[in-house]
Each structure stands twice: as structure tokens, then as C-alpha cells.
Design a protein around this motif. Sequence first.
Motif, PDB file in Angstrom:
ATOM      1  N   MET A   1      92.797  33.843   4.331  1.00  0.00           N
ATOM      2  CA  MET A   1      91.370  33.692   4.131  1.00  0.00           C
ATOM      3  C   MET A   1      91.117  33.848   2.643  1.00  0.00           C
ATOM      4  SD  MET A   1      88.278  36.218   5.435  1.00  0.00           S
ATOM      5  CE  MET A   1      89.266  36.775   6.757  1.00  0.00           C
ATOM      6  N   SER A   2      90.347  32.969   2.086  1.00  0.00           N
ATOM      7  CA  SER A   2      90.036  33.072   0.659  1.00  0.00           C
ATOM      8  C   SER A   2      88.895  34.048   0.451  1.00  0.00           C
ATOM      9  CB  SER A   2      89.657  31.696   0.099  1.00  0.00           C
ATOM     10  OG  SER A   2      88.365  31.341   0.527  1.00  0.00           O
ATOM     11  N   THR A   3      88.806  34.532  -0.776  1.00  0.00           N
ATOM     12  CA  THR A   3      87.739  35.467  -1.108  1.00  0.00           C
ATOM     13  C   THR A   3      86.384  34.819  -0.922  1.00  0.00           C
ATOM     14  OG1 THR A   3      89.183  36.558  -2.660  1.00  0.00           O
ATOM     15  CG2 THR A   3      86.845  36.967  -2.921  1.00  0.00           C
ATOM     16  N   ALA A   4      86.251  33.561  -1.296  1.00  0.00           N
ATOM     17  CA  ALA A   4      84.969  32.867  -1.171  1.00  0.00           C
ATOM     18  C   ALA A   4      84.538  32.784   0.289  1.00  0.00           C
ATOM     19  CB  ALA A   4      85.064  31.471  -1.782  1.00  0.00           C
ATOM     20  N   THR A   5      85.499  32.544   1.188  1.00  0.00           N
ATOM     21  CA  THR A   5      85.169  32.479   2.600  1.00  0.00           C
ATOM     22  C   THR A   5      84.689  33.829   3.116  1.00  0.00           C
ATOM     23  OG1 THR A   5      86.850  30.793   2.898  1.00  0.00           O
ATOM     24  CG2 THR A   5      86.065  31.883   4.882  1.00  0.00           C
ATOM     25  N   ALA A   6      85.382  34.891   2.709  1.00  0.00           N
ATOM     26  CA  ALA A   6      85.022  36.220   3.194  1.00  0.00           C
ATOM     27  C   ALA A   6      83.643  36.642   2.704  1.00  0.00           C
ATOM     28  CB  ALA A   6      86.057  37.248   2.753  1.00  0.00           C
ATOM     29  N   THR A   7      83.302  36.317   1.462  1.00  0.00           N
ATOM     30  CA  THR A   7      82.013  36.752   0.955  1.00  0.00           C
ATOM     31  C   THR A   7      80.885  35.937   1.544  1.00  0.00           C
ATOM     32  OG1 THR A   7      82.219  35.334  -0.981  1.00  0.00           O
ATOM     33  CG2 THR A   7      82.945  37.618  -1.212  1.00  0.00           C
ATOM     34  N   ALA A   8      81.151  34.687   1.893  1.00  0.00           N
ATOM     35  CA  ALA A   8      80.095  33.844   2.445  1.00  0.00           C
ATOM     36  C   ALA A   8      79.848  34.140   3.925  1.00  0.00           C
ATOM     37  CB  ALA A   8      80.457  32.375   2.262  1.00  0.00           C
ATOM     38  N   ARG A   9      80.838  34.704   4.580  1.00  0.00           N
ATOM     39  CA  ARG A   9      80.752  34.960   6.010  1.00  0.00           C
ATOM     40  C   ARG A   9      79.846  36.146   6.297  1.00  0.00           C
ATOM     41  NH1 ARG A   9      85.150  37.549   9.553  1.00  0.00           N
ATOM     42  NH2 ARG A   9      85.382  38.559   7.559  1.00  0.00           N
ATOM     43  N   LEU A 182      77.940  51.610  -6.841  1.00  0.00           N
ATOM     44  CA  LEU A 182      79.346  51.288  -6.624  1.00  0.00           C
ATOM     45  C   LEU A 182      79.575  50.102  -5.685  1.00  0.00           C
ATOM     46  CD1 LEU A 182      82.228  52.251  -7.271  1.00  0.00           C
ATOM     47  CD2 LEU A 182      82.073  53.744  -5.286  1.00  0.00           C
ATOM     48  N   LEU A 183      79.056  50.159  -4.491  1.00  0.00           N
ATOM     49  CA  LEU A 183      79.370  49.110  -3.506  1.00  0.00           C
ATOM     50  C   LEU A 183      78.696  47.779  -3.819  1.00  0.00           C
ATOM     51  CD1 LEU A 183      79.580  51.485  -0.515  1.00  0.00           C
ATOM     52  CD2 LEU A 183      81.403  50.027  -1.317  1.00  0.00           C
ATOM     53  N   PRO A 184      77.410  47.745  -4.147  1.00  0.00           N
ATOM     54  CA  PRO A 184      76.835  46.454  -4.540  1.00  0.00           C
ATOM     55  C   PRO A 184      77.542  45.853  -5.762  1.00  0.00           C
ATOM     56  CG  PRO A 184      75.083  47.976  -3.979  1.00  0.00           C
ATOM     57  CD  PRO A 184      76.366  48.765  -4.026  1.00  0.00           C
ATOM     58  N   ALA A 185      77.985  46.690  -6.691  1.00  0.00           N
ATOM     59  CA  ALA A 185      78.713  46.188  -7.869  1.00  0.00           C
ATOM     60  C   ALA A 185      80.053  45.588  -7.450  1.00  0.00           C
ATOM     61  CB  ALA A 185      78.917  47.302  -8.883  1.00  0.00           C
ATOM     62  N   ALA A 186      80.712  46.201  -6.480  1.00  0.00           N
ATOM     63  CA  ALA A 186      81.978  45.661  -5.983  1.00  0.00           C
ATOM     64  C   ALA A 186      81.771  44.273  -5.399  1.00  0.00           C
ATOM     65  CB  ALA A 186      82.589  46.601  -4.952  1.00  0.00           C
ATOM     66  N   TRP A 187      80.695  44.103  -4.629  1.00  0.00           N
ATOM     67  CA  TRP A 187      80.401  42.778  -4.073  1.00  0.00           C
ATOM     68  C   TRP A 187      80.084  41.770  -5.170  1.00  0.00           C
ATOM     69  CZ3 TRP A 187      81.839  40.754   0.209  1.00  0.00           C
ATOM     70  CH2 TRP A 187      82.029  41.551   1.341  1.00  0.00           C
ATOM     71  N   LYS A 188      79.393  42.187  -6.204  1.00  0.00           N
ATOM     72  CA  LYS A 188      79.096  41.259  -7.315  1.00  0.00           C
ATOM     73  C   LYS A 188      80.379  40.821  -8.010  1.00  0.00           C
ATOM     74  CE  LYS A 188      74.376  42.548  -8.194  1.00  0.00           C
ATOM     75  NZ  LYS A 188      73.349  42.974  -9.109  1.00  0.00           N
ATOM     76  N   LEU A 189      81.307  41.741  -8.186  1.00  0.00           N
ATOM     77  CA  LEU A 189      82.599  41.376  -8.783  1.00  0.00           C
ATOM     78  C   LEU A 189      83.333  40.370  -7.911  1.00  0.00           C
ATOM     79  CD1 LEU A 189      83.966  44.793 -10.105  1.00  0.00           C
ATOM     80  CD2 LEU A 189      83.344  42.795 -11.476  1.00  0.00           C
ATOM     81  N   VAL A 190      83.343  40.600  -6.620  1.00  0.00           N
ATOM     82  CA  VAL A 190      84.012  39.693  -5.695  1.00  0.00           C
ATOM     83  C   VAL A 190      83.348  38.319  -5.723  1.00  0.00           C
ATOM     84  CG1 VAL A 190      84.409  39.270  -3.224  1.00  0.00           C
ATOM     85  CG2 VAL A 190      84.897  41.503  -4.203  1.00  0.00           C
ATOM     86  N   ASP A 191      82.035  38.298  -5.755  1.00  0.00           N
ATOM     87  CA  ASP A 191      81.313  37.024  -5.748  1.00  0.00           C
ATOM     88  C   ASP A 191      81.534  36.215  -7.016  1.00  0.00           C
ATOM     89  OD1 ASP A 191      80.289  37.423  -3.236  1.00  0.00           O
ATOM     90  OD2 ASP A 191      78.395  38.272  -3.933  1.00  0.00           O
ATOM     91  N   LYS A 192      81.898  36.878  -8.110  1.00  0.00           N
ATOM     92  CA  LYS A 192      82.158  36.154  -9.364  1.00  0.00           C
ATOM     93  C   LYS A 192      83.511  35.459  -9.342  1.00  0.00           C
ATOM     94  CE  LYS A 192      79.262  38.910 -12.389  1.00  0.00           C
ATOM     95  NZ  LYS A 192      79.201  39.791 -13.561  1.00  0.00           N
ATOM     96  N   ARG A 193      84.399  35.875  -8.471  1.00  0.00           N
ATOM     97  CA  ARG A 193      85.754  35.282  -8.422  1.00  0.00           C
ATOM     98  C   ARG A 193      85.757  33.982  -7.716  1.00  0.00           C
ATOM     99  NH1 ARG A 193      90.024  40.159  -7.705  1.00  0.00           N
ATOM    100  NH2 ARG A 193      89.421  41.214  -9.566  1.00  0.00           N
TER     101      ARG A 193
END
Length: 193
Positions: A1-9, A182-193
Motif C-alpha cells: 500500500m502506498s503512503t498516498a493511498t493510506a492517507t486518502a483512505r 504532534l499527531l496532526p503534524a505527523a499527518w501533515k508530514l505524511v501528506d507532503k510525501r
Amino acid sequence: MSTATATARPGAVLADLLPSSRVRDVALVLGGAVLTGLAAQLSVPVPHSPVPVTGQTFAALLVGTSLGARRGFLSLALYALAGVAGVPWFAGGASGAGMVSFGYVLGMLLAAAAVGALARRGADRSPLRMAGAMILGEAIIYAVGVPYLALAAHLSASQAISLGLTPFLIGDALKAALAMGLLPAAWKLVDKR
């Protein structure tokens, strides 16, 4: 599963970004228990209270939020069962179920599941919603821990609140503020990838 798929799901938590497998789930549950046990060693006694300030509650809520309800609950259940069996990783290196503060450990099981369920609904993606999830998690921990303290230490309700709740409110506000970033920032980092 790609990171983009996981964040969009919808319904994904941070742990879902890792490739799915039983080995991953076992490692995450074990890792969450160990993190909670290590954080419990950050323990500062509170004058006149049998309950210390620890990093344990923050770790338990972080584990629940990042792993989701099921894995978060299992992780805290493993932490509790191992501690009862003799692993010295409750606050201050304690173990066993005879502590007057054991109710807080039991509350962490329920709190991890609750904040994990909220994270699956996106509570970990914005600072305000994350603060609400943390406050709810802390409330659950106290809802179990304070009455248990009263019964185990033979205290009145007002004494248990005075010794097992009131001294910890400022620290809990700081923990919620840390999680808000912490957690919202982690999601923002993931979404930038």
C-alpha cells in the motif's frame, strides 16, 4: 500500500501507513506496550498522593491514537497483563495488581480504545479534534482510576479526587497540547510525501 493511498483512505490511523501484515500488528502491539512501560518510568512523586505524575498516560493515549482502537487496546492489555505478571514497568518500576493506582492502568485500556476509535474518524488530523480526543481519554482514565483509588486506599470520594485527580490537571493540559501539535503534524508530514 502506498503512503498516498493510506492517507486518502478514510478511517486510517498512522500505523496503517506501514505495509499490512500480522507481523506488523504484533510488532506494533508489543512496541506500544514497551513504549508505555518505558514512559511509566518517567515518574515524579506528588506530595501527599499515592499516585505519581508519569509519562504513562500520555504514552497510552498516543499508542491508542496512532495504532487504532483494536491494536491500542491490545497493546495496553499486554502492558497491564505483563505488569500484573511481574514485569516491573508500572510507574516507578512497580508490578502487580495490588497498587492503589492500578485503576489508572485499567482506565488506560479503555482510553486507548476510545481515542483509537476517534482517530479512525479523523480526530488525530486537526489540533482541536486531537485536544478533544486527549481530554476524553484522560477523563476515561480518571473515571476508572479515581474510584479504584478511593476503594483501594479507603478514601472518601472527595479525598480520592483531591489526591488522584486535581494535582494532575495542569499536566494533562500540557499533554493534550503536546498531542495537539504532534499527531496532526505527523499527518501533515505524511501528506507532503
